[in-house]
Design a protein around this motif. Structure first.
Motif, PDB file in Angstrom:
ATOM      1  N   LEU A 532       0.759  -1.306   0.052  1.00 27.80           N
ATOM      2  CA  LEU A 532      -0.142  -0.020  -0.073  1.00 27.80           C
ATOM      3  C   LEU A 532       0.891   1.245   0.065  1.00 27.80           C
ATOM      4  CD1 LEU A 532      -2.551  -1.168   2.513  1.00 27.80           C
ATOM      5  CD2 LEU A 532      -3.014  -1.099   0.078  1.00 27.80           C
ATOM      6  N   PRO A 533       0.386   2.447  -0.245  1.00 36.84           N
ATOM      7  CA  PRO A 533       1.002   3.727  -0.394  1.00 36.84           C
ATOM      8  C   PRO A 533       1.815   3.848   1.008  1.00 36.84           C
ATOM      9  CG  PRO A 533      -0.957   3.791  -1.484  1.00 36.84           C
ATOM     10  CD  PRO A 533      -0.976   2.578  -1.039  1.00 36.84           C
ATOM     11  N   SER A 534       1.104   3.803   2.047  1.00 42.23           N
ATOM     12  CA  SER A 534       1.690   3.819   3.486  1.00 42.23           C
ATOM     13  C   SER A 534       2.813   2.912   3.649  1.00 42.23           C
ATOM     14  CB  SER A 534       0.634   3.518   4.577  1.00 42.23           C
ATOM     15  OG  SER A 534      -0.156   2.493   4.400  1.00 42.23           O
ATOM     16  N   GLU A 536       4.827   2.019   1.489  1.00 42.10           N
ATOM     17  CA  GLU A 536       5.783   2.138   0.384  1.00 42.10           C
ATOM     18  C   GLU A 536       6.955   3.319   1.227  1.00 42.10           C
ATOM     19  OE1 GLU A 536       3.881   1.470  -3.958  1.00 42.10           O
ATOM     20  OE2 GLU A 536       3.814   3.426  -3.015  1.00 42.10           O
ATOM     21  N   GLU A 537       6.503   3.807   2.216  1.00 37.86           N
ATOM     22  CA  GLU A 537       7.343   4.695   2.862  1.00 37.86           C
ATOM     23  C   GLU A 537       8.794   4.249   3.254  1.00 37.86           C
ATOM     24  OE1 GLU A 537       6.557   7.752   3.001  1.00 37.86           O
ATOM     25  OE2 GLU A 537       4.624   7.577   2.236  1.00 37.86           O
ATOM     26  N   ARG A 538       8.992   3.216   3.610  1.00 34.87           N
ATOM     27  CA  ARG A 538      10.195   2.442   4.017  1.00 34.87           C
ATOM     28  C   ARG A 538      11.313   2.431   2.620  1.00 34.87           C
ATOM     29  NH1 ARG A 538      11.452  -0.619   8.424  1.00 34.87           N
ATOM     30  NH2 ARG A 538      13.195  -1.844   8.340  1.00 34.87           N
ATOM     31  N   PHE A 539      10.354   1.887   1.786  1.00 34.70           N
ATOM     32  CA  PHE A 539      11.246   2.037   0.348  1.00 34.70           C
ATOM     33  C   PHE A 539      11.567   3.399  -0.269  1.00 34.70           C
ATOM     34  CE2 PHE A 539      11.059   1.975  -4.388  1.00 34.70           C
ATOM     35  CZ  PHE A 539      11.800   0.941  -4.708  1.00 34.70           C
ATOM     36  N   VAL A 540      10.769   4.116   0.014  1.00 32.11           N
ATOM     37  CA  VAL A 540      11.255   5.655  -0.421  1.00 32.11           C
ATOM     38  C   VAL A 540      12.112   6.169   0.141  1.00 32.11           C
ATOM     39  CG1 VAL A 540      10.025   7.920  -0.697  1.00 32.11           C
ATOM     40  CG2 VAL A 540       8.653   6.071  -1.479  1.00 32.11           C
ATOM     41  N   THR A 541      12.415   5.776   1.335  1.00 29.39           N
ATOM     42  CA  THR A 541      13.343   6.379   2.553  1.00 29.39           C
ATOM     43  C   THR A 541      14.785   5.859   1.920  1.00 29.39           C
ATOM     44  OG1 THR A 541      11.967   6.397   4.207  1.00 29.39           O
ATOM     45  CG2 THR A 541      14.263   6.231   4.760  1.00 29.39           C
ATOM     46  N   TYR A 542      14.586   4.450   1.510  1.00 34.54           N
ATOM     47  CA  TYR A 542      15.927   3.645   0.984  1.00 34.54           C
ATOM     48  C   TYR A 542      16.180   4.316  -0.296  1.00 34.54           C
ATOM     49  CZ  TYR A 542      15.467  -0.206   4.383  1.00 34.54           C
ATOM     50  OH  TYR A 542      15.141  -1.105   5.628  1.00 34.54           O
ATOM     51  N   VAL A 543      15.272   4.907  -1.145  1.00 32.88           N
ATOM     52  CA  VAL A 543      15.733   5.430  -2.299  1.00 32.88           C
ATOM     53  C   VAL A 543      16.444   6.678  -1.997  1.00 32.88           C
ATOM     54  CG1 VAL A 543      14.860   6.319  -4.489  1.00 32.88           C
ATOM     55  CG2 VAL A 543      14.007   4.183  -3.819  1.00 32.88           C
ATOM     56  N   GLY A 544      15.846   7.688  -0.905  1.00 37.72           N
ATOM     57  CA  GLY A 544      16.322   8.728  -0.560  1.00 37.72           C
ATOM     58  C   GLY A 544      17.497   8.589   0.005  1.00 37.72           C
ATOM     59  N   CYS A 545      17.926   7.501   0.773  1.00 37.25           N
ATOM     60  CA  CYS A 545      19.214   7.381   1.305  1.00 37.25           C
ATOM     61  C   CYS A 545      20.377   6.934   0.214  1.00 37.25           C
ATOM     62  CB  CYS A 545      19.147   6.206   2.042  1.00 37.25           C
ATOM     63  SG  CYS A 545      18.338   6.362   3.839  1.00 37.25           S
ATOM     64  N   LEU A 637       2.902   0.268 -17.142  1.00 39.43           N
ATOM     65  CA  LEU A 637       3.032  -1.023 -16.267  1.00 39.43           C
ATOM     66  C   LEU A 637       3.333  -0.480 -14.809  1.00 39.43           C
ATOM     67  CD1 LEU A 637       5.666  -2.622 -18.690  1.00 39.43           C
ATOM     68  CD2 LEU A 637       3.363  -3.039 -18.331  1.00 39.43           C
ATOM     69  N   ALA A 638       3.351   0.763 -14.410  1.00 36.49           N
ATOM     70  CA  ALA A 638       3.496   1.200 -12.880  1.00 36.49           C
ATOM     71  C   ALA A 638       2.216   1.361 -12.502  1.00 36.49           C
ATOM     72  CB  ALA A 638       4.331   2.299 -12.851  1.00 36.49           C
ATOM     73  N   LEU A 639       0.992   1.255 -12.930  1.00 36.55           N
ATOM     74  CA  LEU A 639      -0.318   1.441 -12.442  1.00 36.55           C
ATOM     75  C   LEU A 639      -0.312   0.499 -11.368  1.00 36.55           C
ATOM     76  CD1 LEU A 639      -2.215   2.566 -15.610  1.00 36.55           C
ATOM     77  CD2 LEU A 639      -1.544   3.900 -13.838  1.00 36.55           C
ATOM     78  N   ARG A 640      -1.429   0.714 -10.414  1.00 36.13           N
ATOM     79  CA  ARG A 640      -1.642  -0.382  -9.535  1.00 36.13           C
ATOM     80  C   ARG A 640      -2.934  -1.261  -9.916  1.00 36.13           C
ATOM     81  NH1 ARG A 640       0.659   1.378  -4.512  1.00 36.13           N
ATOM     82  NH2 ARG A 640      -0.653  -0.182  -3.458  1.00 36.13           N
ATOM     83  N   ARG A 659       4.612   3.702  -6.391  1.00 36.74           N
ATOM     84  CA  ARG A 659       5.816   4.184  -6.379  1.00 36.74           C
ATOM     85  C   ARG A 659       7.156   3.153  -6.517  1.00 36.74           C
ATOM     86  NH1 ARG A 659       5.661   8.082  -1.163  1.00 36.74           N
ATOM     87  NH2 ARG A 659       4.448   6.347  -0.476  1.00 36.74           N
ATOM     88  N   ILE A 660       6.694   2.002  -6.096  1.00 33.04           N
ATOM     89  CA  ILE A 660       7.574   1.008  -6.202  1.00 33.04           C
ATOM     90  C   ILE A 660       7.633   0.499  -7.551  1.00 33.04           C
ATOM     91  CG2 ILE A 660       8.008  -1.479  -5.606  1.00 33.04           C
ATOM     92  CD1 ILE A 660       7.299  -0.962  -2.706  1.00 33.04           C
ATOM     93  N   LEU A 661       6.646   0.440  -8.093  1.00 31.43           N
ATOM     94  CA  LEU A 661       6.687  -0.219  -9.648  1.00 31.43           C
ATOM     95  C   LEU A 661       7.180   1.139 -10.615  1.00 31.43           C
ATOM     96  CD1 LEU A 661       3.200  -1.965 -10.100  1.00 31.43           C
ATOM     97  CD2 LEU A 661       5.501  -3.004  -9.754  1.00 31.43           C
ATOM     98  N   ARG A 662       6.734   2.133 -10.184  1.00 38.33           N
ATOM     99  CA  ARG A 662       7.330   3.439 -11.042  1.00 38.33           C
ATOM    100  C   ARG A 662       8.847   3.447 -10.775  1.00 38.33           C
ATOM    101  NH1 ARG A 662       4.063   7.680 -13.133  1.00 38.33           N
ATOM    102  NH2 ARG A 662       5.366   9.364 -13.739  1.00 38.33           N
ATOM    103  N   TYR A 663       9.340   3.411  -9.661  1.00 36.72           N
ATOM    104  CA  TYR A 663      10.786   3.576  -9.433  1.00 36.72           C
ATOM    105  C   TYR A 663      11.435   2.182 -10.101  1.00 36.72           C
ATOM    106  CZ  TYR A 663      15.470   3.073  -7.301  1.00 36.72           C
ATOM    107  OH  TYR A 663      16.701   2.757  -6.961  1.00 36.72           O
TER     108      TYR A 663
END
Length: 924
Positions: A532-534, A536-545, A637-640, A659-663
């Motif tokens: 879920l979008p919520s 994905e926050e951990r994944f987005v944090t990893y990308v930011g790092c 292909l990145a649509l949910r 966001r995970i698929l888009r990345y």
């Protein structure tokens, strides 16, 4: 809300009247009628837990009726037939020729009329002799010109209490029909299913009856559904929510080709069953939309969300009376058998003893409910039911959630959960007031296992990165000839570790994105669902790092390149003049011609140009990524959802992006295009043009060698000494020299005899470096503090003197003229090449390592293509994650590349002028 409605609901009741004692509220009246129904009727059905067999009124036949309390067919008693109301049969009636003997509101008993009195009264309670004929319904029919006259019979309770057909004080009128308990349940729903210590409100009275009638049994073998009562709660014991939602999966698996067919039993506020209604097409989705888009909400795996702003005046006009829904999930089994799974509801507005328990994060604190109302325009009406309500309540946020069973391979899911939250709107100006509503469908799975695996991978790879960074730091210490562990050493380790840790984060995030992209989109049977979008926050944090650390690494590399020591060694020696010699002038021989500086300038300009060349084309990279993502349509292909279609009609629903698929999609596509360019560059350099090799050839033709020191005691050497002895020559001699070289009529270009190796990695002694610094010391002082500058010295003369001194010194070192600063040539060990570290520390002699890979490109953009490619990938993806716009990400990435290229060119040119002592006016 609900008080006004409770005081006025009396006028909505229909049925035979009874006289009962007043209790101060209408709830007591409904309790009396409901109690009679519960005590006198029992009809059990054997079904699966929390699911029922699907029945509709038309299935009940002539001898049965549809029981609205159990949503199933029941048989009529002896001498009875099903009563018809339109095309439905919701009760039983006596057969023709029979009168009603008793009627408790749930069932009736019938008695045959005597032959002398074949007809029955209009209410069916008495047998009478008709003066005219008897109709098909058994009631008297009057001839033309006559009217029927009958006495209206009082109900037994009236006579027993008041000896009349009026309710005497303090008795009040109540009703005992099949809708009484449904009405009470609806009133509880309007009170948000809230429970407290007060037992005489709607929910309190419902629970009182629920507990008192436990011995009467349950509907459909469901323990929370009492006979003749609506099902409102899943019990009130702690922990029930987790057992209902996560203890047992649904018996039927789901696939991406299927749909979630929901069915609703619809009731009026008066408790009357209206119909079975398929969910979709606007009943639960208040926002107006096309039918195709609305139906997309029920395609399994499609993350659906609909938001809109509705006018309060439109709501009042379209919802004059609330409707109540019991939601079920249709489970289609073999041979057309359909069962209905009850969908539990989490009402966020429910209060238990004044606490909003359903807003807690702990599932064991929740109280699950059943019946649902979307818009309540009734409870807020005052004085009259026809008046405009002062307050309306609307389901402003409705969400259906499906949770996948862990480790399933067949699409097993737990029972769905419907979450609803309500908003109260005080009516002031309906024409101008609006309310925001949303409807969504979510699919989730437990991500704990994935998080644990990711953390393990991060820990293992992070540990490897620490070891690798320590090796790099040790190599750096050796290359700067510093044995001490000081603050610069720690800082250097942190900068190196930032780059290695960025690679770890990058590998993990790209691998994660690729995993979800492949396994979610390509699965035939549902085994994984997107976070879920919520989640994905951990994944987005990893990308930011990854981006932040890679940015530090890139800037560190850039600073190192901008501070490289470089010098061009000119091997050309003066040649005697052959013209303008006057015989008898007294001179023994003609004067020597000065060595031209233009060859050095030319090589310096070429070096300046290749500082920012890359193996790939950044412009092509940008254009290609936009072409595939936006023009071809790979972004779809990145649509949910589970669809793999690249092109979609504007008429169909388009879900939000993951966001995970888009990345994953953007990073993999960027890397693939980059790798394709790298493969192309190999063939291009082999068969068309290799600028790095061309630069080495230029050095040989120009009779110029290049010394590069990226560290204090480590660097690179390009041996450009001409095999012809001279490069300052005319075109004819130049062509002749090149021809001789092509025909192997001269020596090889290599540093050693019979060798063509021209490029080396060098590890020099501290003595050699100290002499190098001493020669440049006057220039260093000139660029330092003003108190150290010799004001009488001419800067141009200083530069010229330092240039010639350095040229002679480095040339003599290459020619082994200094025994105390001599060097040896050898090959690097394989392990030394792999870890990028020299095992032998130069003590007495410098070491020149043969290098066929042109490692000197490490001080150029060309040799750092992997760093640049990863940095560009992360930059593009981070911008896209923040903006959800590939075009904007591409534009900003191009600007970023342009800016850093300009910085590298400008500052690199400045460093070239300072270190090579070449006049900046001659650098184009």
């Amino acid at each position: 809300m609900g008080t006004t409605f409770m005081n006025q609901i009396l006028i909505y009741r229909r049925g035979s009247g009874v006289c009962t004692m007043a209790t101060g509220t209408l709830h007591s009246q409904l309790v009396f009628g409901c109690f009679l129904v519960l005590l006198l009727k029992s009809n059990l059905h054997t079904c699966e837990q929390f699911s029922i067999a699907f029945s509709k009124p038309s299935d009940c036949g002539v001898g049965g009726y549809f029981d609205i309390s159990s949503l199933s067919c029941a048989k009529c008693g002896a001498d009875q037939i099903s009563g018809k109301s339109g095309n439905t049969s919701l009760n039983c009636e006596c057969q023709t020729g029979f009168k009603v003997l008793t009627n408790n509101g749930a069932s009736i008993t019938c008695q045959k009329c005597p032959v002398s009195k074949p007809g029955v009264t209009q209410d069916g309670y008495e047998c009478i002799r008709c003066s005219g004929s008897v109709g098909e319904d058994g009631k008297c029919e009057c001839p033309t010109g006559s009217i029927l006259g009958e006495c209206v019979r009082c109900q037994d309770s009236f006579i027993s209490m008041s000896q009349s057909c009026m309710c005497g004080s303090p008795n009040i009128l109540s009703f005992t029909n099949l809708t009484a308990c449904q009405t009470l349940g609806n009133m509880c729903v309007l009170n948000m299913h809230s429970m407290s210590t007060i037992i005489n409100d709607a929910c309190g009275l419902y629970n009182t009856i629920y507990r008192a009638t436990a011995a009467q049994g349950n509907n459909q073998n469901i323990p929370y559904w009492r006979i003749n009562m609506p099902w409102l709660y899943y019990g009130d014991q702690p922990g029930l929510a987790s057992r209902v939602l996560q203890s047992e999966p649904l018996p039927v698996g789901f696939s991406f080709k299927g749909t979630n067919k929901l069915l609703a039993a619809v009731y009026t506020a008066q408790g009357e069953f209206i119909r079975w209604e398929s969910v979709g097409g606007g009943n639960l989705q208040l926002c107006p939309d096309t039918l195709i888009r609305e139906q997309a909400a029920y395609i399994f795996g499609t993350a659906y969300k609909q938001n809109c702003v509705l006018s309060v005046s439109d709501l009042l006009a379209g919802q004059s009376e609330p409707l109540f829904y019991d939601i079920f999930l249709v489970q289609q089994k073999a041979q057309g058998d359909r069962r209905l799974l009850a969908v539990p509801i989490l009402n966020l507005n429910l209060q238990f003893n004044g606490q909003f328990v359903n807003q807690a994060t702990n599932m064991n604190s929740w109280y699950l409910t059943r019946r649902l109302v979307l818009i309540d325009t009734l409870s807020g009406r005052e004085k009259s039911l026809s008046s405009t309500p002062r307050v309306i309540r609307i389901a402003s946020n409705l969400k259906i959630r499906f949770q996948l069973v862990p480790n399933t391979q067949k699409g097993a899911v737990y029972p769905p959960l419907m979450t609803v939250s309500y908003s109260d709107i005080l009516i002031t100006d309906p024409a101008k007031q609006t309310v925001t509503v949303s409807f969504s469908v979510e699919y989730e799975m437990d991500q704990n296992e994935a998080r644990v695996k990711t953390d393990i991978a991060l820990g293992v790879l992070g540990g490897v990165a620490v070891v690798y960074s320590l090796l790099k730091t040790a190599s750096w210490k050796r290359r700067i000839a510093s044995p001490l562990i000081d603050f610069p050493t720690i800082l250097k380790f942190l900068l190196i570790y930032a780059g290695d840790l960025a690679n770890v984060f990058f590998i993990i995030t790209v691998g994660t994105g690729l995993y979800w992209l492949i396994f979610y989109k390509a699965q035939q049977f549902v085994s994984v669902l997107l976070p879920l979008p919520s989640q994905e926050e951990r994944f987005v944090t990893y990308v930011g790092c990854a981006f932040a650390l890679k940015a530090v690494h890139f800037l560190h590399k850039l600073l190192v390149q901008l501070s490289v020591d470089i010098f061009f060694i000119d091997w050309e020696r003066p040649r005697s003049k052959t013209s303008k010699f006057v015989e008898g002038s007294g001179e023994g021989k003609p004067p020597a011609a000065p060595v031209s500086i233009w060859r050095t300038y030319f090589v310096a300009n070429e070096w300046n140009e290749i500082q920012t060349i890359r193996k790939i084309s950044p412009t092509f990279q940008i254009m290609a990524i936009l072409f595939f993502l936006e023009v071809v349509g790979f972004s779809s292909l990145a649509l949910r959802d589970n669809s793999s279609e690249l092109r979609r009609s504007d008429e169909v629903y388009t879900p939000a992006y993951s966001r995970i698929l888009r990345y994953g999609l953007a990073s993999v596509m960027w890397l693939c295009i980059g790798f394709i360019q790298l493969i192309f560059s190999v063939f291009h350099e082999r068969f068309v043009e290799d600028k790095i090799r061309q630069f080495v050839d230029l050095c040989s033709i120009s009779n110029i060698s290049v010394l590069l020191l990226s560290h204090r005691c480590f660097g690179y050497y390009i041996h450009g000494r001409s095999v012809h002895g001279h490069a300052d020559t005319n075109m004819e001699e130049m062509n002749s020299n090149l021809k001789r070289e092509a025909e192997n009529l001269c020596g090889q270009r290599g540093l050693l005899p019979n060798s063509d190796v021209q490029t080396f990695q060098i590890s020099i002694t501290s003595r050699l470096r100290a002499q190098y610094d001493r020669i440049l010391e006057p220039l260093t002082r000139r660029n330092g503090p003003s108190r150290l500058v010799d004001a009488s010295a001419n800067p141009f003369e200083q530069s010229t003197k330092a240039y010639h001194t350095m040229n002679r010194f480095l040339g003599s070192v290459i020619d082994h003229a200094h025994r105390e600063m001599d060097y040896i040539v050898k090959d690097k060990l394989l392990f030394e090449r792999l870890i990028g570290m020299e095992f032998i520390e130069p003590m007495d002699k410098s070491i020149f390592y043969n290098d066929d890979s042109y490692a000197f490109a490490d001080v150029l953009f060309y040799g750092n293509e992997s760093t640049l490619l990863i940095f560009d990938t992360l930059f593009f993806c981070v911008v896209d994650l923040g903006s959800q716009n590939f075009v904007l990400a591409a534009v900003l990435t191009y600007l970023q590349q342009l800016i850093f290229r300009l910085i590298r060119n400008g500052l690199g040119r400045r460093n070239l002028v300072i270190k090579t002592l070449v006049d900046k006016r001659f650098l184009i």
